[in-house]
Motif scaffolding. Structure first.
Motif, mmCIF file in Angstrom:
data_model
loop_
_atom_site.group_PDB
_atom_site.id
_atom_site.type_symbol
_atom_site.label_atom_id
_atom_site.label_comp_id
_atom_site.label_asym_id
_atom_site.label_seq_id
_atom_site.Cartn_x
_atom_site.Cartn_y
_atom_site.Cartn_z
ATOM 1 N N GLU A 55 0.898 -1.124 -0.009
ATOM 2 C CA GLU A 55 0.002 0.072 0.059
ATOM 3 C C GLU A 55 0.880 1.130 -0.036
ATOM 4 N N ALA A 56 0.636 2.247 -0.848
ATOM 5 C CA ALA A 56 1.003 3.540 -0.487
ATOM 6 C C ALA A 56 -0.012 4.507 -0.490
ATOM 7 N N GLN A 57 0.277 5.120 0.613
ATOM 8 C CA GLN A 57 -0.627 6.438 1.041
ATOM 9 C C GLN A 57 0.085 7.803 0.632
ATOM 10 N N CYS A 75 -3.522 0.417 -3.399
ATOM 11 C CA CYS A 75 -3.069 -1.096 -2.979
ATOM 12 C C CYS A 75 -2.755 -1.803 -4.390
ATOM 13 N N PHE A 76 -1.693 -2.736 -4.204
ATOM 14 C CA PHE A 76 -1.367 -3.158 -5.347
ATOM 15 C C PHE A 76 -0.312 -4.497 -5.071
ATOM 16 N N PHE A 77 -0.072 -5.439 -5.989
ATOM 17 C CA PHE A 77 1.032 -6.648 -5.839
ATOM 18 C C PHE A 77 1.387 -6.836 -7.138
ATOM 19 N N ASP A 78 2.673 -7.394 -6.956
ATOM 20 C CA ASP A 78 3.474 -7.796 -8.212
ATOM 21 C C ASP A 78 2.821 -9.320 -8.343
ATOM 22 N N THR A 79 2.509 -9.688 -9.614
ATOM 23 C CA THR A 79 2.152 -11.032 -9.742
ATOM 24 C C THR A 79 3.317 -11.859 -10.336
ATOM 25 N N GLY A 80 4.553 -11.371 -10.574
ATOM 26 C CA GLY A 80 5.550 -12.078 -11.086
ATOM 27 C C GLY A 80 5.888 -11.761 -12.642
ATOM 28 N N GLU A 81 6.747 -12.227 -13.251
ATOM 29 C CA GLU A 81 7.194 -12.159 -14.443
ATOM 30 C C GLU A 81 6.379 -13.277 -15.247
ATOM 31 N N GLY A 131 1.107 -7.365 -12.634
ATOM 32 C CA GLY A 131 0.517 -6.991 -11.546
ATOM 33 C C GLY A 131 -0.889 -6.406 -11.289
ATOM 34 N N VAL A 132 -1.351 -6.153 -10.222
ATOM 35 C CA VAL A 132 -2.880 -5.673 -10.056
ATOM 36 C C VAL A 132 -2.874 -4.813 -9.047
ATOM 37 N N VAL A 133 -3.668 -3.785 -9.296
ATOM 38 C CA VAL A 133 -4.181 -2.611 -8.499
ATOM 39 C C VAL A 133 -5.466 -2.942 -8.070
ATOM 40 N N THR A 134 -5.475 -3.244 -6.673
ATOM 41 C CA THR A 134 -6.676 -3.563 -6.068
ATOM 42 C C THR A 134 -7.342 -2.499 -5.614
ATOM 43 N N ALA A 135 -6.702 -1.336 -5.461
ATOM 44 C CA ALA A 135 -7.499 -0.056 -5.069
ATOM 45 C C ALA A 135 -6.873 1.011 -5.293
#
Length: 185
Positions: free
Chosen positions: A113-115, A134-140, A147-151
């Motif tokens: 998360e980046a605020q 909010c996000f996460f790295d799904t890998g190469e 990647g996915v941005v969840t919010a």
């Protein structure tokens, strides 16, 4: 359009339920950029960021975001902002002493998360506000997206109430923090 509004309301309710009791922790460095579907519009939203917390205390980085066709904001030219990070880390369930001492409340359990504090780049919607992504790295090797941005949630200011999320056509990349040496401690 009603269905999209219901999805946004459902996401807002979900974000409210997820936000209880977790902390931003750890040393992390991430970069990302790409496009996700607009929040209700027919164009793509563009999201780029760099974020790091490598000294255990201070977060630094920037977010640039634009969604020209965002529903509820399209009459004013959409959402366009540049932001400076206030905090960044991995959201985790509390309980460890380190989290209680070093963490702050987060909104997205088991994700990064980046605020941030943002400034609108849109002259039709001047002002400042706060938000979080909010996000996460799904890998190469996952095709067109890594990647996915969840919010992307803008809490107040000229874009108060804006929420978006989706799979990024682009990349979110985790990086190692620079190794600490005895001289830097």
């Amino acid at each position: 359009m009603v269905q999209k509004n219901l999805k946004l309301v459902a996401l807002a309710v979900l974000m409210g339920t997820v936000s209880t009791g977790c902390s931003l922790v750890g040393e992390h460095k991430m970069t990302g950029g790409g496009t996700i579907d607009s929040a209700g519009g027919d164009k793509k939203a563009v999201f780029t960021f760099n974020a790091e917390r490598c000294d255990g205390e201070n977060a630094k980085g920037n977010v640039i975001y634009r969604d020209e066709s965002a529903i509820d904001f399209e009459d004013m030219g959409g959402v366009a902002l540049k932001a400076k990070l206030d905090d960044f880390g991995y959201c985790t369930i509390p309980g460890l002493e380190e989290q209680a001492e070093n963490g702050i409340a987060c909104h997205c359990e088991d994700q990064y998360e980046a605020q941030f504090t943002y400034t609108s780049n849109n002259p039709e919607a001047p002002g400042e506000g706060v938000g979080f992504a909010c996000f996460f790295d799904t890998g190469e090797g996952n095709g067109r997206f890594n990647g996915v941005v969840t919010a992307m949630n803008l809490v107040d200011g000229p874009y108060a109430g804006y929420i978006n999320h989706g799979t990024m056509n682009g990349n979110i990349q985790s990086h190692s923090c620079p190794a600490k040496t005895e001289d830097s401690e």
